[in-house]
Each structure stands twice: as C-alpha cells, then as structure tokens.
Write an enzyme that holds these catalytic residues in place. Structure first.
Site, mmCIF file in Angstrom:
data_model
loop_
_atom_site.group_PDB
_atom_site.id
_atom_site.type_symbol
_atom_site.label_atom_id
_atom_site.label_comp_id
_atom_site.label_asym_id
_atom_site.label_seq_id
_atom_site.Cartn_x
_atom_site.Cartn_y
_atom_site.Cartn_z
ATOM 1 N N SER A 139 0.829 -1.197 0.000
ATOM 2 C CA SER A 139 0.000 0.000 0.000
ATOM 3 C C SER A 139 0.863 1.246 0.000
ATOM 4 C CB SER A 139 -0.900 -0.003 1.238
ATOM 5 O OG SER A 139 -1.540 1.249 1.414
ATOM 6 N N TYR A 162 -3.316 5.588 -4.278
ATOM 7 C CA TYR A 162 -4.588 6.304 -4.182
ATOM 8 C C TYR A 162 -4.573 7.493 -5.143
ATOM 9 C CZ TYR A 162 -5.475 3.628 0.066
ATOM 10 O OH TYR A 162 -5.694 2.613 0.958
ATOM 11 N N THR A 188 -6.304 2.600 -6.812
ATOM 12 C CA THR A 188 -7.535 2.427 -6.035
ATOM 13 C C THR A 188 -8.497 3.574 -6.336
ATOM 14 O OG1 THR A 188 -6.504 1.188 -4.256
ATOM 15 C CG2 THR A 188 -8.509 2.391 -3.716
ATOM 16 N N LYS A 280 -8.441 -0.654 -9.399
ATOM 17 C CA LYS A 280 -8.892 -1.422 -8.234
ATOM 18 C C LYS A 280 -10.126 -0.757 -7.625
ATOM 19 C CE LYS A 280 -7.178 -3.280 -3.828
ATOM 20 N NZ LYS A 280 -8.209 -2.690 -2.935
ATOM 21 N N HIS A 304 -13.404 -2.472 -1.661
ATOM 22 C CA HIS A 304 -12.547 -1.969 -0.581
ATOM 23 C C HIS A 304 -12.846 -2.672 0.734
ATOM 24 C CE1 HIS A 304 -9.504 1.244 -0.195
ATOM 25 N NE2 HIS A 304 -9.737 1.128 1.089
#
Length: 432
Positions: A139, A162, A188, A280, A304
C-alpha cells in the site's frame, strides 16, 4: 501543546534492549498453534491486539451489511463436482499475475499501516509471500519502505496508489516503486471519500493511542501488543513521506485525496507508469469496459473490503458480469469476503484469474507476525488444494476453463442466510 507520549520520552529506545517480547507473546503463540482455519486466526488476533486496532481491521462501513453479505454470498454458491476424474496429486496451483509466474493463485492485498497490527508489519507479509511464491501487494500508506520490501520479496510485486492531489508526489512514489522492483501498479478508485467506520468512532481510534483512560486500560489487557508498540520506533508513512506520523491517517488522507480525479487523470497516470496496471475498485461492467478502453491491463473487482460505500454489492456476485463484459483475455483480480479456500476456488471458477485476500492474512499478522501470515496463507492453500481435488480439476487453468459448469447458485426457493460469519460466534471458530 503536543501530548507527551512514551515515544517522545524515548521509552522505546530503552525497552528495545529488554527482550521481554517472548514472555508476553507466549500465550499468543499457543493460541496460534491451535488455529485450524481463518476464523480461528481471527479469534487469535482479537485476543492479542488492542481493541481499537482489532476493530479497525475487522470492521466494515456503517451497519456492516456489505461486510456480512460479502462473506455470506459464497454460501449461496454450490460446488457441483465431478467424480472419478483420475487426478494424480499434487494439484498444480501455478498461474500468472500481471504476466508474472506465481506458485499460488491468491495473494495478500495491499493494506495500510501493517505495523499497527504487529511490529513486523509489511515485512511479515512480504516474507510470507516470498515463502509461498505469491504476488505481494504494498500500500502507498504502508509503514515499511519500498526499498526494504524489495530486499525481502524478490518475486512479482504490485504497488497500490490512491488518487492523490499532488502530482509531484505521485511521480516521486511511482519512481520509487519502479526502483524497488515493483512490476505492476494498482490504482484504487473506490476511496475518493473516507468511509464511515463506526467502530473506529466508538473506539476513538488513533495510532498511536491517545492515552485516554479507556485506551490505557485496553493496553494493559493486551500486554503482547502493548510491549511491541512501546519497544519499537513510532510508525511513519514510509512510502510517501517519513516525516508524516502515521497517527494522522484520516487527516492525511483527507488532505491528499482528489475526489475530482477522473478517467483523463487515470490516462495521465498510466502514461507516467508505462507498465501493467490495474484499476482497483470496479463493481460495474460498464466501468470495466471504460477502464479497458482507457488502457488498464487488469480489472480488480473490489469494494474496498466493504469499508467504503455501505450496501455495495458482494464482489463474487458481480464478478461473472464483469468477465462477460471485458471478454476472456483481460486479466481480472477479485477480492472481498474470502475466508476459505473454497471461496477462492469459486472466484477462479467464475472468472477471476487470481484472488486477493485482506482480512485473513491481517488476522494472521495480528495474531503472530510472520508466523501468523505464513499460517494464514498455508490454511487457504491447503483448503484450495482440497477443494480443487474434490471438484475434479487438477490445475488452476483447468478450474478456470471448466469453472462455469462447476459452480451454480442455489435456487431462490431454497436459499437460506445462515449468517455463518456472525462476529460474536467467530463465524466458524471458537476452539481457540
């Protein structure tokens, strides 16, 4: 005025030279040794971790309807197995993810702040992935650096990003990921607003703790987690800016997330990355088609972990429609609700090329660091092997090829909703 904390006083610099971890962790190791499934690992994690940390891991959004449905959806899918298939062990679990060879068709999803669960953090998950020959996902809100992960895990790796506002920050992070040997990028897209996790609000969640009376009492109740926390350096966002303390998660995310990020921005990002990339957070066929047209090589079906939009659909339920929309040649990863090897088998049969797991390996991490993550993946691997053998398929390729005929939804007239994962019962556990 800033709060005086044990770390600011330098307590960790003293405690790290006093090896009491093994003493405090002895009960946790005993529980871990008895665990036989992911439900048991969940109970092990609950017994060892600070309540606010466990609830952060365990929770979903709002009333947690999507969280329960995401797990129960698998119970509505029956496995119509073949007999006398003439299989000769071992089952071949090898496949490809992002064009790279892996030994098992599932992996640990990129998840934020692993060091809050256990001091080993992301390094434990990377070691477990290396041990099993699986993909590793890191991440961008990790508490371990890209270079350190690259030294531990030599196999294929995906870096999760992100939709940050600061494009220079994005460029810098992408450059670090490439230098660290990451093969693929996962953008994401279901996190443009911060989800409402009410357990966190009730617990006054913060990392590190705010040292309220309630949090101190809970810390005393969980000595293994507390000693780990107090005897190691404080966490930072190691992949972005080591000067940003990890206790400011919500504030940092809210300051950096760009809700206005759109398909044109995604196209710019793909140009900057110039390699295999997944979008994602897809749950709609039309969005999947748009993602393919934009240039994404992989569709990552995910909600998520049911931590964002409440009553979002169970990912296993929308997976077949997304496979139909993008055709047979586009790679699909799916995560969400997986607790058993049979769940992984169903996802592969219904259109996924590989399957991501989040909570299962984090339960293992919170229960026992590297040993716990390895055990979590071991459990799922053994269960998947058994499921494939009993289904009558000898390889992942065979399972995907013959899958639609093996998995059937229960008729509506006979469906039940057993809520087999009810939290207080440990959804299948209870022996720890």
């Amino acid at each position: 005025m800033s709060t005086i904390t044990p770390h600011k006083l330098g307590l960790h610099k003293i405690l790290k030279h006093i090896p009491l971890n093994a003493i405090f962790d002895a009960p946790a190791k005993a529980r871990l040794a008895k665990a036989v499934n992911i439900a048991d690992l969940r109970l092990c994690a609950k017994a060892r971790a600070h309540k606010m940390v466990f609830d952060y891991l365990d929770a979903g959004a709002d009333d947690e309807i999507s969280l329960r449905r995401g797990k129960d959806a698998y119970s509505q899918l029956e496995m119509h197995y073949h007999v006398l298939s003439g299989l000769k062990p071992p089952i071949d679990m090898r496949t490809k993810v992002f064009g790279c060879d892996v030994d098992i068709p599932f992996f640990g999803c990129p998840t934020a702040g692993n060091r809050m669960f256990h001091w080993e953090g992301e390094t434990a998950a990377a070691k477990a992935a290396e041990h099993h020959g699986s993909l590793y996902g890191l991440s961008s809100l990790a508490t371990t650096g890209i270079a350190e992960i690259g030294e531990i895990h030599k196999g294929p790796k995906v870096f999760q990003l992100y939709v940050w506002k600061d494009r220079e920050l994005v460029k810098e992070v992408l450059a670090k990921a490439k230098e660290g040997g990451f093969n693929a990028l996962a953008l994401t897209v279901d996190f443009t607003w911060y989800g409402n996790r009410e357990r966190d609000i009730r617990n006054d969640f913060s990392i590190p703790p705010k040292y309220s009376v309630a949090q101190v009492i809970e810390a005393i109740r969980k000595p293994a987690w507390t000693y780990d926390f107090l005897s190691h350096d404080p966490y930072t966002y190691a992949c972005i800016n080591t000067d940003v303390p990890a206790d400011s998660l919500a504030a940092f995310v809210n300051s950096q997330i760009a809700p206005e990020f759109d398909w044109q921005d995604a196209e710019w990002l793909l140009g900057e990355w110039n390699g295999p990339a997944a979008v994602k957070g897809v749950v709609r066929p039309d969005d999947a088609v748009k993602a393919v047209e934009t240039g994404f090589s992989t569709m990552w079906v995910s909600n998520h972990g049911a931590r964002q939009l409440e009553t979002s659909p169970a990912t296993i339920d929308v997976l077949p429609s997304i496979r139909e929309a993008v055709g047979p040649d586009v790679e699909i990863i799916m995560d969400g609700g997986v607790q058993r090897g049979t769940d992984i088998a169903k996802a592969l049969a219904l259109g996924a090329d590989s399957v991501g797991v989040g909570k299962p390996y984090l339960y293992g991490l919170a229960a026992g660091g590297t040993e716990g993550v390895i055990k979590a993946l071991d459990i799922l691997k053994v269960e998947l092997d058994r499921a494939m053998g009993l289904l009558g398929v000898g390889s992942v390729d065979d399972l995907k090829k013959r899958g639609p005929g093996l998995i059937k939804r229960r008729p509506a007239s006979v469906r039940d909703y057993p809520d087999r994962y009810a939290y207080e019962r440990g959804y299948g556990g209870g022996v720890i």
